[in-house]
Design a protein around this motif. Sequence first.
Motif, PDB file in Angstrom:
ATOM      1  N   GLN A 178       0.900  -1.389  -0.036  1.00 60.15           N
ATOM      2  CA  GLN A 178      -0.150   0.167   0.158  1.00 60.15           C
ATOM      3  C   GLN A 178       1.054   1.155  -0.024  1.00 60.15           C
ATOM      4  OE1 GLN A 178      -3.341  -0.769  -0.561  1.00 60.15           O
ATOM      5  NE2 GLN A 178      -2.568  -2.683  -0.408  1.00 60.15           N
ATOM      6  N   ARG A 179       1.306   1.578  -1.175  1.00 63.72           N
ATOM      7  CA  ARG A 179       2.216   2.611  -1.212  1.00 63.72           C
ATOM      8  C   ARG A 179       1.643   3.837  -1.087  1.00 63.72           C
ATOM      9  NH1 ARG A 179       7.361   1.005  -0.601  1.00 63.72           N
ATOM     10  NH2 ARG A 179       8.073  -0.643  -1.989  1.00 63.72           N
ATOM     11  N   ARG A 180       0.463   4.304  -1.599  1.00 63.87           N
ATOM     12  CA  ARG A 180      -0.381   5.491  -1.227  1.00 63.87           C
ATOM     13  C   ARG A 180      -0.963   5.490  -0.067  1.00 63.87           C
ATOM     14  NH1 ARG A 180      -5.014   7.243  -5.812  1.00 63.87           N
ATOM     15  NH2 ARG A 180      -5.601   9.120  -4.675  1.00 63.87           N
ATOM     16  N   ARG A 181      -0.988   6.414   0.728  1.00 65.40           N
ATOM     17  CA  ARG A 181      -1.314   6.741   1.980  1.00 65.40           C
ATOM     18  C   ARG A 181      -3.074   6.613   1.801  1.00 65.40           C
ATOM     19  NH1 ARG A 181      -3.711  10.817   5.264  1.00 65.40           N
ATOM     20  NH2 ARG A 181      -3.019  10.540   7.257  1.00 65.40           N
ATOM     21  N   GLY A 182      -3.423   5.741   2.920  1.00 62.11           N
ATOM     22  CA  GLY A 182      -4.847   5.302   2.780  1.00 62.11           C
ATOM     23  C   GLY A 182      -5.489   5.079   4.215  1.00 62.11           C
ATOM     24  N   PHE A 183      -6.424   4.355   4.201  1.00 58.90           N
ATOM     25  CA  PHE A 183      -7.140   4.172   5.510  1.00 58.90           C
ATOM     26  C   PHE A 183      -7.257   2.331   5.596  1.00 58.90           C
ATOM     27  CE2 PHE A 183      -9.670   5.586   8.893  1.00 58.90           C
ATOM     28  CZ  PHE A 183     -10.187   4.450   9.582  1.00 58.90           C
ATOM     29  N   VAL A 184      -6.618   1.838   6.473  1.00 56.54           N
ATOM     30  CA  VAL A 184      -6.500   0.336   6.493  1.00 56.54           C
ATOM     31  C   VAL A 184      -7.452  -0.419   7.659  1.00 56.54           C
ATOM     32  CG1 VAL A 184      -5.159  -1.721   7.035  1.00 56.54           C
ATOM     33  CG2 VAL A 184      -4.238   0.283   5.616  1.00 56.54           C
ATOM     34  N   VAL A 185      -8.182  -1.048   7.328  1.00 47.92           N
ATOM     35  CA  VAL A 185      -9.216  -2.016   8.240  1.00 47.92           C
ATOM     36  C   VAL A 185      -8.750  -3.089   8.634  1.00 47.92           C
ATOM     37  CG1 VAL A 185     -11.400  -2.365   8.968  1.00 47.92           C
ATOM     38  CG2 VAL A 185     -10.977  -0.144   7.953  1.00 47.92           C
ATOM     39  N   LEU A 186      -8.441  -3.597   9.632  1.00 51.09           N
ATOM     40  CA  LEU A 186      -8.061  -4.938  10.056  1.00 51.09           C
ATOM     41  C   LEU A 186      -9.156  -5.830  10.581  1.00 51.09           C
ATOM     42  CD1 LEU A 186      -6.177  -7.441  10.426  1.00 51.09           C
ATOM     43  CD2 LEU A 186      -5.218  -6.294  12.412  1.00 51.09           C
ATOM     44  N   LEU A 187      -9.528  -6.755  10.203  1.00 53.49           N
ATOM     45  CA  LEU A 187     -10.695  -7.606  10.990  1.00 53.49           C
ATOM     46  C   LEU A 187     -10.193  -8.984  11.278  1.00 53.49           C
ATOM     47  CD1 LEU A 187     -11.935  -6.046   8.198  1.00 53.49           C
ATOM     48  CD2 LEU A 187     -14.049  -6.792   8.956  1.00 53.49           C
ATOM     49  N   SER A 188      -9.977  -9.184  12.644  1.00 52.61           N
ATOM     50  CA  SER A 188      -9.436 -10.410  13.094  1.00 52.61           C
ATOM     51  C   SER A 188      -9.694 -10.738  14.258  1.00 52.61           C
ATOM     52  CB  SER A 188      -7.824 -10.291  12.929  1.00 52.61           C
ATOM     53  OG  SER A 188      -7.107 -11.356  13.532  1.00 52.61           O
TER      54      SER A 188
END
Length: 301
Positions: A178-188
């Motif tokens: 994910q080179r471009r800055r963004g929003f990451v949502v982890l589901l675990s």
Amino acid sequence: MSKASTRFIAPEVLARISSLELLARGVVEGFIAGLHRSPYKGFSVDFMEYRPYLPGDDLQRVDWKLFARSDRYFVKEFEGETNVRLHLVVDISSSMGYASGKITKREYAFFLAASLAYLMIRQRDAVGLTLFDDRIRRSVPARSSKGHLHTILTQLERAKPGTDTSFGRPLHEVAEQQRRRGFVVLLSDLLSDPDALVNALKHFRFNGHDVLVFHILDPQEVYFEFTDMVEFEDMESGEKLLVEAERAKTLYQENFARFHERLRKECGLLGIDYVLLETSRPLDHALFNYLSSRARRGEYR
């Protein structure tokens, strides 16, 4: 939120719907309708049609009626604007297959991922997906087209249960991709080495990503309401353990409380939003937490 829409979003109802697209549409449209009927009406408008005003924006785009209601400046989004790149990172390891009721943690994670993807595509945001266990099993780059939603939902529907959980290699690979800055949502369910998890989360933050962690657990994993003698089996190692439940309950709850508090504090120190989700909770709770997280991060810019 009306009783009808809450019942529809309830996980045990969702489990009866065979199509993830129909499920996601029902969850999201019911959620939005519920917001419009609730005291949070302005909150839904902020996210579905507007973004906060920023210096340099055309003043002609300011909605003064919305300002009068909310005492905040918002500008109308244009039809073609894309605001956020969201990447969904979903744990499909063996432990996610546990269920004390009608829905597994994996199913709940898929329902939530599908609903978030539908919500973002509806807003013309770009959405990507990664499925992982001890390695990356599937990866879909972020796009914002309506056809892309079908691609994401197809990957979720075709996903097979994974093996062991590992936060080291797969999450670091996602952070690098994910080179471009963004929003990451982890589901675990986060049932693996917490040190490896924290290091991976640091990698996302170092690369400039905002992160939201949904810690998905079965209610029994939170409250430990077993009785009598119970044989537990590790879903990843196959190891079995016979336990007198009532004697083990206090120790389990103390250990879980320490584990939960550590995750909450570590995420807080990293500027990451952490939400504990029980699989019995309606999905509107998770969607509201997602939108709240984006509001705090100022993602509409």
